[in-house]
Write a protein that holds these residues in place. Structure first.
Motif, short mmCIF file in Angstrom:
data_model
loop_
_atom_site.label_atom_id
_atom_site.label_comp_id
_atom_site.label_asym_id
_atom_site.label_seq_id
_atom_site.Cartn_x
_atom_site.Cartn_y
_atom_site.Cartn_z
N UNK A 150 0.87 -1.17 0.00
CA UNK A 150 0.00 0.00 0.00
C UNK A 150 0.91 1.22 0.00
N UNK A 151 0.47 2.30 -0.70
CA UNK A 151 1.30 3.49 -0.84
C UNK A 151 0.52 4.76 -0.55
N UNK A 152 1.24 5.76 -0.06
CA UNK A 152 0.66 7.07 0.07
C UNK A 152 0.47 7.70 -1.30
N UNK A 153 -0.50 8.60 -1.40
CA UNK A 153 -0.82 9.19 -2.70
C UNK A 153 0.36 9.95 -3.29
N UNK A 154 1.16 10.57 -2.45
CA UNK A 154 2.24 11.42 -2.97
C UNK A 154 3.40 10.63 -3.55
N UNK A 155 3.47 9.34 -3.27
CA UNK A 155 4.59 8.54 -3.77
C UNK A 155 4.14 7.43 -4.71
N UNK A 156 2.85 7.26 -4.87
CA UNK A 156 2.31 6.21 -5.73
C UNK A 156 2.92 6.32 -7.14
N UNK A 157 3.44 5.21 -7.63
CA UNK A 157 4.01 5.19 -8.97
C UNK A 157 5.49 5.57 -9.03
N UNK A 158 6.01 6.13 -7.96
CA UNK A 158 7.43 6.52 -7.93
C UNK A 158 8.23 5.66 -6.95
N UNK A 159 7.62 5.25 -5.86
CA UNK A 159 8.29 4.47 -4.83
C UNK A 159 7.77 3.03 -4.87
N UNK A 160 8.65 2.10 -4.51
CA UNK A 160 8.28 0.69 -4.42
C UNK A 160 8.83 0.11 -3.12
N UNK A 161 7.98 -0.56 -2.38
CA UNK A 161 8.41 -1.21 -1.15
C UNK A 161 8.55 -2.71 -1.43
N UNK A 162 9.58 -3.31 -0.84
CA UNK A 162 9.78 -4.74 -0.98
C UNK A 162 10.34 -5.29 0.32
N UNK A 163 10.37 -6.61 0.42
CA UNK A 163 10.84 -7.21 1.67
C UNK A 163 11.70 -8.43 1.37
N UNK A 164 12.55 -8.79 2.31
CA UNK A 164 13.32 -10.03 2.28
C UNK A 164 13.01 -10.74 3.59
N UNK A 165 12.19 -11.75 3.51
CA UNK A 165 11.72 -12.41 4.72
C UNK A 165 12.86 -13.09 5.47
N UNK A 166 13.77 -13.69 4.72
CA UNK A 166 14.86 -14.44 5.37
C UNK A 166 15.79 -13.50 6.14
N UNK A 167 15.94 -12.28 5.63
CA UNK A 167 16.84 -11.31 6.28
C UNK A 167 16.11 -10.36 7.22
N UNK A 168 14.78 -10.49 7.29
CA UNK A 168 13.98 -9.56 8.11
C UNK A 168 14.24 -8.12 7.72
N UNK A 169 14.24 -7.89 6.43
CA UNK A 169 14.53 -6.55 5.92
C UNK A 169 13.41 -6.05 5.02
N UNK A 170 13.25 -4.74 5.03
CA UNK A 170 12.32 -4.08 4.14
C UNK A 170 13.09 -2.97 3.41
N UNK A 171 12.71 -2.75 2.17
CA UNK A 171 13.40 -1.77 1.34
C UNK A 171 12.40 -0.77 0.77
N UNK A 172 12.90 0.43 0.49
CA UNK A 172 12.09 1.43 -0.19
C UNK A 172 12.90 1.93 -1.38
#
Length: 116
Positions: free
Chosen positions: A59-81
Motif C-alpha cells: 500500500x502506498x501514500x498518494x504522494x509517492x504512488x508510482x514513484x516508490x516501491x516497497x519490498x521485503x526479504x523475509x529471510x533477512x527480516x529486511x524491508x526496502x524502499x
C-alpha cells in the motif's frame, strides 16, 4: 525488545533515485508487516508505504504512488524502499516501522535530502 535500523539516506538531485533499507531484529515473532513513514521539517509524520509480511500485499501514500516501491526479504527480516524520480518535496527523515502483534515499533530514522 525490537530493534529497527534504517540505512541508505543521502543527498540526491531531483529526478534521482535512492534505496532505503531497514533491518528488524530482536523479538519479532508475530510480525504482521513493515512500512515507511516520513517527516519533513514543520510537518506531521506522513505515511509512505507498507507491506504485509505474509503475502506481500503493498500500500502506498498518494504522494509517492508510482514513484516508490516497497519490498521485503523475509529471510533477512529486511524491508526496502526504492525511490525513483525524487522531488524536493520528498526531503524528510524517513522512518521504518514494524507492526508486531498489533504494536507499532519505530527506527531512529534516516535523512533523505533532495536538492540540486
Amino acid at each position: 525488545q525490537v530493534q529497527l535500523v534504517e540505512s541508505g539516506g543521502a543527498l540526491v538531485q531531483p529526478g534521482g533515485s535512492l534505496k532505503l533499507s531497514c533491518v528488524a531484529s530482536g523479538r519479532i515473532s508475530g510480525l504482521n508487516g513493515m512500512g515507511w513513514y516520513r517527516q519533513a521539517p514543520g510537518k506531521e509524520r506522513e505515511f509512505v508505504a507498507q507491506i504485509r509480511w505474509s503475502g506481500g500485499t503493498t500500500d502506498y501514500g498518494d504522494s509517492v504512488q508510482g514513484r516508490f516501491t516497497i519490498s521485503r526479504d523475509i529471510r533477512k527480516n529486511m524491508v526496502y524502499l526504492h525511490m525513483n524520480n525524487l522531488m524536493t518535496e520528498d526531503t524528510a527523515v524517513y522512518y521504518c516501522s514494524a507492526n508486531i502483534l498489533f504494536r507499532d515499533f519505530w527506527g531512529p530514522g534516516t535523512q533523505v535530502t533532495v536538492s540540486s
